[in-house]
Design an enzyme around this catalytic site. Structure first.
Site, PDB file in Angstrom:
ATOM      1  N   HIS A  40       1.347  -6.665 -15.540  1.00  0.00           N
ATOM      2  CA  HIS A  40       0.542  -6.495 -14.338  1.00  0.00           C
ATOM      3  C   HIS A  40      -0.915  -6.763 -14.683  1.00  0.00           C
ATOM      4  O   HIS A  40      -1.380  -6.380 -15.741  1.00  0.00           O
ATOM      5  CB  HIS A  40       0.687  -5.077 -13.798  1.00  0.00           C
ATOM      6  CG  HIS A  40       0.347  -4.974 -12.344  1.00  0.00           C
ATOM      7  ND1 HIS A  40       1.259  -5.226 -11.351  1.00  0.00           N
ATOM      8  CD2 HIS A  40      -0.807  -4.658 -11.713  1.00  0.00           C
ATOM      9  CE1 HIS A  40       0.685  -5.070 -10.175  1.00  0.00           C
ATOM     10  NE2 HIS A  40      -0.568  -4.726 -10.365  1.00  0.00           N
ATOM     11  N   ASP A  76       2.444   3.275  -2.217  1.00  0.00           N
ATOM     12  CA  ASP A  76       1.452   2.349  -2.761  1.00  0.00           C
ATOM     13  C   ASP A  76       1.314   1.128  -1.868  1.00  0.00           C
ATOM     14  O   ASP A  76       0.213   0.643  -1.641  1.00  0.00           O
ATOM     15  CB  ASP A  76       1.800   1.926  -4.198  1.00  0.00           C
ATOM     16  CG  ASP A  76       0.821   0.860  -4.673  1.00  0.00           C
ATOM     17  OD1 ASP A  76      -0.388   1.170  -4.726  1.00  0.00           O
ATOM     18  OD2 ASP A  76       1.230  -0.285  -4.922  1.00  0.00           O
ATOM     19  N   ARG A 103      -6.509   0.005   1.473  1.00  0.00           N
ATOM     20  CA  ARG A 103      -7.681  -0.064   0.572  1.00  0.00           C
ATOM     21  C   ARG A 103      -8.354  -1.419   0.653  1.00  0.00           C
ATOM     22  O   ARG A 103      -9.580  -1.532   0.564  1.00  0.00           O
ATOM     23  CB  ARG A 103      -7.249   0.225  -0.867  1.00  0.00           C
ATOM     24  CG  ARG A 103      -6.966   1.696  -1.115  1.00  0.00           C
ATOM     25  CD  ARG A 103      -6.293   1.904  -2.461  1.00  0.00           C
ATOM     26  NE  ARG A 103      -7.047   1.342  -3.554  1.00  0.00           N
ATOM     27  CZ  ARG A 103      -6.490   0.736  -4.613  1.00  0.00           C
ATOM     28  NH1 ARG A 103      -5.182   0.633  -4.726  1.00  0.00           N
ATOM     29  NH2 ARG A 103      -7.246   0.244  -5.564  1.00  0.00           N
ATOM     30  N   SER A 123      -2.037   3.046  -8.510  1.00  0.00           N
ATOM     31  CA  SER A 123      -1.382   1.962  -7.785  1.00  0.00           C
ATOM     32  C   SER A 123      -0.538   1.128  -8.758  1.00  0.00           C
ATOM     33  O   SER A 123       0.649   0.860  -8.519  1.00  0.00           O
ATOM     34  CB  SER A 123      -2.453   1.089  -7.115  1.00  0.00           C
ATOM     35  OG  SER A 123      -1.937  -0.141  -6.718  1.00  0.00           O
ATOM     36  N   LYS A 179       3.870   1.520  -9.250  1.00  0.00           N
ATOM     37  CA  LYS A 179       4.743   0.359  -9.027  1.00  0.00           C
ATOM     38  C   LYS A 179       5.597   0.085 -10.256  1.00  0.00           C
ATOM     39  O   LYS A 179       6.768  -0.227 -10.151  1.00  0.00           O
ATOM     40  CB  LYS A 179       3.885  -0.884  -8.782  1.00  0.00           C
ATOM     41  CG  LYS A 179       3.362  -1.014  -7.394  1.00  0.00           C
ATOM     42  CD  LYS A 179       2.849  -2.418  -7.154  1.00  0.00           C
ATOM     43  CE  LYS A 179       1.453  -2.648  -7.663  1.00  0.00           C
ATOM     44  NZ  LYS A 179       0.405  -2.287  -6.750  1.00  0.00           N
TER      45      LYS A 179
HETATM   46  N1  URA Z   1      -3.585  -4.128  -8.728  1.00  0.00           N
HETATM   47  C1  URA Z   1      -2.821  -3.182  -8.128  1.00  0.00           C
HETATM   48  O1  URA Z   1      -1.611  -3.253  -8.124  1.00  0.00           O
HETATM   49  N2  URA Z   1      -3.431  -2.165  -7.540  1.00  0.00           N
HETATM   50  C2  URA Z   1      -4.752  -2.029  -7.518  1.00  0.00           C
HETATM   51  O2  URA Z   1      -5.230  -1.073  -6.984  1.00  0.00           O
HETATM   52  C3  URA Z   1      -5.553  -3.010  -8.135  1.00  0.00           C
HETATM   53  C4  URA Z   1      -4.933  -4.062  -8.735  1.00  0.00           C
END
Ligand code: URA
Length: 431
Positions: A82, A161, A168, A183, A187
């Site tokens: 990620h 999320d 957001r 966040s 995930k």
């Molecule tokens: N990537 C994400 O999944 N969430 C965030 O808040 C910022 C970047």
């Protein structure tokens, strides 16, 4: 409990209890707490922060707001990656097929654009037909069958999320370390990852503007991961200037395809090889980074990685002819080269200004239900440290609207900084 009391408590800089956080997340997930209250709460968190304990509670509450995927029996070790979000970051399109073609199955759930940073889903949707809404069962079946999946967060995984992320984006509440950490980690936990590679971006075009903030985010995510029994490795990578040349949905996909064919800009290719090597080590496909890198290079040069990308696109109902013939991607109406208005060395190609200009062209969203324009964006031909002669082409603008084109023209000039003296190039990674 009442949502308003939890908002007020955070506004007053008090620490929320685990029960309050769980209540807030659950009621939001069920649709009982409306968007406006969640937006107010997110702003209070952005301004007043959260302790590591609150952040861990928030992460776990969001992870458990839906199902937790169990990938045991499907893959030996579930490895995920990620990025914390940047400009021109199309790494997933290269890294996933590279590692999958090296025998490390990888299933990833990605997000949409957030603020000035582009979203993997928006980019991959440039391919007509490509499905980003796989169900959890489809996710598992595809991972088992073809060893590669790239989809959106399915509605039953970390739904809190998914909802908060979209809010957001349009309420100025992205740039909060606890909100970003929770966040990302919620995930990853919900998606069943046992080992996660986190690419924390740092610089002008990242949510983390300096190395201290990036290290804080990185340590927090490692801590949350460990508490949740997940192995987490983080990289700190430069995001002062866009990664690679392309910024904008289809433009970035085309650059990734080029890179899968062995081309692509040097910095982007290097970035992908390093991230791939890290994942191959995490997934125990190779003992060290050097051999991981060699495997990744081989996956690209043999064509195996591109072939795996085709498999992915086909499996998710995308029109493969677009990746076989990238000239089929929609073309912007106006394509204009911006030339250097002076000679000198580039000191700055401000990633955030470029990212915001791309959003203004239509590549991102102003409101959460907006659609994105896949054709618009930029190609950034020169990087910090490059010596440029007056009138040499610097940036190509792709626009679908004359007014937006004019705004972008101004925007890109403000993104650039100049010096008469030689300037060092920016590093790709920090330690
Ligand atoms: N990537 C994400 O999944 N969430 C965030 O808040 C910022 C970047």
């Amino acid at each position: 409990m009442r949502a308003v009391d939890i908002i007020i408590k955070k506004r007053e800089k008090e620490e929320l209890t685990s029960e309050e956080i769980k209540f807030f997340v659950d009621s939001f997930t069920r649709g009982e707490t409306p968007d406006y209250q969640v937006a107010a709460w997110a702003m209070a968190v952005l301004l007043n922060g959260m302790t590591p304990r609150e952040t861990t509670d928030l992460t776990l509450a969001m992870a458990h707001s839906g199902k937790i995927l169990d990938l045991s029996g499907i893959v030996d070790i579930a490895v995920d990656k990620h990025s914390s979000g940047g400009v021109g970051d199309k790494t997933t399109f290269v890294v996933l097929p590279v590692v999958a073609s090296c025998g490390l199955p990888v299933g990833k759930m990605s997000g949409r654009g957030l603020g000035f940073s582009g979203g993997t889903l928006d980019k991959i949707e440039s391919i007509p037909g490509y499905r980003v809404d796989l169900t959890t069962d489809e996710f598992k079946q595809q991972l088992k069958k073809v060893g590669i999946v790239l989809t959106g967060q399915s509605l039953d995984l970390a739904p809190a999320d998914g909802k908060l992320y979209a809010l957001r984006d349009v309420t100025g509440t992205v740039q909060s370390i606890p909100l970003i950490a929770s966040s990302i980690m919620s995930k990853k936990i919900a998606a069943g990852a046992q080992a996660v590679l986190l690419d924390v971006k740092v610089g002008l075009g990242a949510f983390m503007q300096n190395l201290n903030e990036a290290r804080t985010l990185s340590n927090l995510m490692i801590e949350i991961g460990n508490l949740a029994g997940r192995q987490v490795v983080t990289l700190l990578s430069d995001m002062n200037q866009p990664l690679g040349e392309a910024v904008g949905n289809a433009l970035e996909l085309v650059e990734a395809i080029d890179t899968l064919h062995g081309g692509g800009p040097w910095d982007f290719r290097e970035h992908c090889l390093h991230v791939s090597a890290q994942m191959l080590v995490l997934g125990q496909r190779t003992p060290d980074l050097e051999s991981g890198r060699r495997m990744a290079e081989q996956a690209i040069s043999s064509g195996a990685a591109f072939e795996k990308f085709r498999v992915l696109v086909k499996a998710q109902a995308g029109d493969v002819s677009f990746i076989d013939e990238p000239q089929k991607f929609p073309k912007a109406k106006f394509i204009e080269n911006v030339k250097a208005d002076q000679s000198g060395y580039l000191t700055r190609v401000h990633a955030r200004i470029i990212g915001e200009a791309a959003v203004a062209l239509g590549a991102g969203r102003a409101r959460k239900d907006d659609s994105v324009d896949h054709a618009v964006g930029f190609l950034i031909h020169r990087k910090v440290g490059d010596q440029v002669e007056q009138n040499q082409p610097l940036i190509t603008i792709f626009a679908n609207d004359e007014v937006k084109l004019a705004e972008a023209r101004i925007g890109v000039h403000t993104a650039l900084g100049w010096s008469d003296k030689p300037v060092l190039p920016l590093p790709l990674f920090y330690t």
